[in-house]
Design a protein around this motif. Sequence first.
Motif, PDB file in Angstrom:
ATOM      1  N   VAL A  56       9.762  95.701  47.287  1.00 54.16           N
ATOM      2  CA  VAL A  56       9.428  96.153  45.937  1.00 54.16           C
ATOM      3  C   VAL A  56       9.310  97.674  45.885  1.00 54.16           C
ATOM      4  CG1 VAL A  56       7.733  96.008  44.072  1.00 54.16           C
ATOM      5  CG2 VAL A  56       8.269  93.979  45.435  1.00 54.16           C
ATOM      6  N   ASP A  57       8.525  98.232  46.815  1.00 55.86           N
ATOM      7  CA  ASP A  57       8.347  99.677  46.883  1.00 55.86           C
ATOM      8  C   ASP A  57       7.837 100.029  48.275  1.00 55.86           C
ATOM      9  OD1 ASP A  57       5.607  99.032  46.854  1.00 55.86           O
ATOM     10  OD2 ASP A  57       5.429  99.381  44.698  1.00 55.86           O
ATOM     11  N   GLU A  58       7.243 101.200  48.427  1.00 55.63           N
ATOM     12  CA  GLU A  58       6.803 101.651  49.746  1.00 55.63           C
ATOM     13  C   GLU A  58       5.574 100.897  50.249  1.00 55.63           C
ATOM     14  OE1 GLU A  58       6.190 105.834  49.387  1.00 55.63           O
ATOM     15  OE2 GLU A  58       8.337 106.304  49.337  1.00 55.63           O
ATOM     16  N   GLN A  59       4.946 100.090  49.375  1.00 55.63           N
ATOM     17  CA  GLN A  59       3.739  99.375  49.764  1.00 55.63           C
ATOM     18  C   GLN A  59       3.899  97.866  49.753  1.00 55.63           C
ATOM     19  OE1 GLN A  59       0.243 100.551  47.574  1.00 55.63           O
ATOM     20  NE2 GLN A  59      -1.024  98.863  48.343  1.00 55.63           N
ATOM     21  N   PHE A  60       4.651  97.348  48.800  1.00 54.53           N
ATOM     22  CA  PHE A  60       4.700  95.901  48.574  1.00 54.53           C
ATOM     23  C   PHE A  60       6.086  95.314  48.834  1.00 54.53           C
ATOM     24  CE2 PHE A  60       1.169  97.288  45.856  1.00 54.53           C
ATOM     25  CZ  PHE A  60       0.177  96.393  46.258  1.00 54.53           C
ATOM     26  N   GLY A  73       9.453  95.303  66.356  1.00 52.35           N
ATOM     27  CA  GLY A  73       8.236  94.601  66.744  1.00 52.35           C
ATOM     28  C   GLY A  73       7.525  94.007  65.544  1.00 52.35           C
ATOM     29  N   TYR A  74       6.273  93.602  65.746  1.00 52.30           N
ATOM     30  CA  TYR A  74       5.524  92.938  64.692  1.00 52.30           C
ATOM     31  C   TYR A  74       4.894  93.949  63.741  1.00 52.30           C
ATOM     32  CZ  TYR A  74       6.001  88.479  67.085  1.00 52.30           C
ATOM     33  OH  TYR A  74       6.504  87.346  67.652  1.00 52.30           O
ATOM     34  N   LYS A  75       4.798  93.545  62.482  1.00 49.85           N
ATOM     35  CA  LYS A  75       4.186  94.373  61.443  1.00 49.85           C
ATOM     36  C   LYS A  75       3.254  93.510  60.608  1.00 49.85           C
ATOM     37  CE  LYS A  75       5.518  98.095  58.290  1.00 49.85           C
ATOM     38  NZ  LYS A  75       5.270  99.257  59.155  1.00 49.85           N
ATOM     39  N   LEU A  76       2.066  94.052  60.327  1.00 47.56           N
ATOM     40  CA  LEU A  76       1.044  93.295  59.616  1.00 47.56           C
ATOM     41  C   LEU A  76       1.014  93.625  58.135  1.00 47.56           C
ATOM     42  CD1 LEU A  76      -1.950  93.567  62.119  1.00 47.56           C
ATOM     43  CD2 LEU A  76      -0.516  91.563  61.685  1.00 47.56           C
ATOM     44  N   GLY A  77       0.695  92.611  57.347  1.00 45.68           N
ATOM     45  CA  GLY A  77       0.499  92.783  55.914  1.00 45.68           C
ATOM     46  C   GLY A  77      -0.602  91.861  55.430  1.00 45.68           C
ATOM     47  N   SER A 115       0.297  98.260  53.232  1.00 42.91           N
ATOM     48  CA  SER A 115      -0.337  99.571  53.338  1.00 42.91           C
ATOM     49  C   SER A 115      -1.243  99.675  54.566  1.00 42.91           C
ATOM     50  CB  SER A 115      -1.149  99.877  52.077  1.00 42.91           C
ATOM     51  OG  SER A 115      -2.199  98.942  51.897  1.00 42.91           O
ATOM     52  N   ILE A 116      -1.696  98.519  55.114  1.00 41.58           N
ATOM     53  CA  ILE A 116      -2.562  98.546  56.302  1.00 41.58           C
ATOM     54  C   ILE A 116      -1.786  98.847  57.575  1.00 41.58           C
ATOM     55  CG2 ILE A 116      -4.191  96.911  55.271  1.00 41.58           C
ATOM     56  CD1 ILE A 116      -2.994  94.817  57.288  1.00 41.58           C
ATOM     57  N   ASP A 117      -0.437  98.834  57.499  1.00 41.21           N
ATOM     58  CA  ASP A 117       0.371  99.032  58.699  1.00 41.21           C
ATOM     59  C   ASP A 117       1.567  99.935  58.414  1.00 41.21           C
ATOM     60  OD1 ASP A 117       1.125  98.814  61.333  1.00 41.21           O
ATOM     61  OD2 ASP A 117       1.850  96.757  61.206  1.00 41.21           O
ATOM     62  N   GLY A 118       1.307 101.016  57.663  1.00 42.31           N
ATOM     63  CA  GLY A 118       2.339 102.024  57.468  1.00 42.31           C
ATOM     64  C   GLY A 118       3.304 101.767  56.337  1.00 42.31           C
ATOM     65  N   GLY A 119       3.008 100.813  55.475  1.00 44.37           N
ATOM     66  CA  GLY A 119       3.883 100.521  54.351  1.00 44.37           C
ATOM     67  C   GLY A 119       5.096  99.698  54.749  1.00 44.37           C
ATOM     68  N   THR A 120       6.056  99.613  53.860  1.00 46.27           N
ATOM     69  CA  THR A 120       7.214  98.745  54.066  1.00 46.27           C
ATOM     70  C   THR A 120       8.315  99.407  54.915  1.00 46.27           C
ATOM     71  OG1 THR A 120       8.107  99.499  51.940  1.00 46.27           O
ATOM     72  CG2 THR A 120       6.866  97.421  51.951  1.00 46.27           C
TER      73      THR A 120
END
Length: 344
Positions: free
Chosen positions: A76-80, A106-110, A139-144
């Motif tokens: 959607v954007d840099e966050q979502f 690697g793994y990324k958290l959201g 946003s908790i892991d550097g955005g999208t």
Amino acid sequence: MKSVDLLRSLSDAIGVSMYENEVKEKIRELSKQISKEIEIFDVGKGSLGIKYGNGKKKIGLFAHIDEIGIVISKIVDEQFAMIHTIGGVDPRTLIAKRVKFLTKNGYKLGIVGMLAPHLQKQEHRNFAPDFDNLYVDFSIDGGTKGIEVGDIGVVDVKSEELNGKVTGKAIDDRAGCAVLLKTLEFLNKFRLEDKSIYFLFNQGEEIGLKGAKRTSYEIDPEVGIVVDVTFGSDTPSHFEKIELGKGPAIALGPTMNNEETEKIIDIAKKYNIKYQLEPLPIRSGTEADIVQIVKEGIKTIGISIPILNMHSSVEVVDPSDIDAAAMLIAQFIADYGEEGERNE
């Protein structure tokens, strides 16, 4: 190896349908710890096979390694980002959860967030979001950045042992995988010179029984035992209730071979192994539905482990049911063809 340890190790591994490499490696690792007399091989273009014994009689044990999950469907954007389901995920089970995605780096958290109760209006309280209204906040892991459409994910949760039971994600059907591995362990007590046992850990069950179609065709055993899970509560009132801690459920119905099913029930009675009976009057909803019609037909037995909260990240299972199922299957194999002396 304790069933609790097997279950937790398997539950924590990630293996969304058709993306099961991590859980396959975990099964390879665990099986090597259990037995040195096995042959591990790829089977059915994506599933994992383990062969024990070199006899002429082929018996196949089936369990699926995949779990339900989610996939990035839109940035959607840099966050979502937006997501969709792989397998039968109820979107309501994702609200207010931390999720983990496998990316190229690697793994990324959201987080799948929710509106605080203090801010909710009546229309919010009556609204159950679907995947068209579900967003992951990165946003908790550097955005999208680094996330791509097609990246797969799961709820980020670790299994726990609580009051003698195990809770976690993917108990459907890592419980069945644990049964197969425990069966391998128990079979070390028997001499099985006349039999070859194929442990078939199948991919893609949650999206159409894909792995079992291929592995059952390739191996073509004379008997197949399918191990999956079943509902440990909330069964219709006109059906016998299946409960945790009272043993595996043996399936009865047109999908199963009546003669072999009667044999395994007799085995349970003979050796005083706890079991329950589960009527399945139409289809089973398991790999048994496809195994029984492969080629000329494979004589099929259905064994299910009762669990709670199926298709959620808080599924619950009693490890004693894992042990009972494995003992039952191992003893059935040992007695199959009125042979199988104890190696003691």
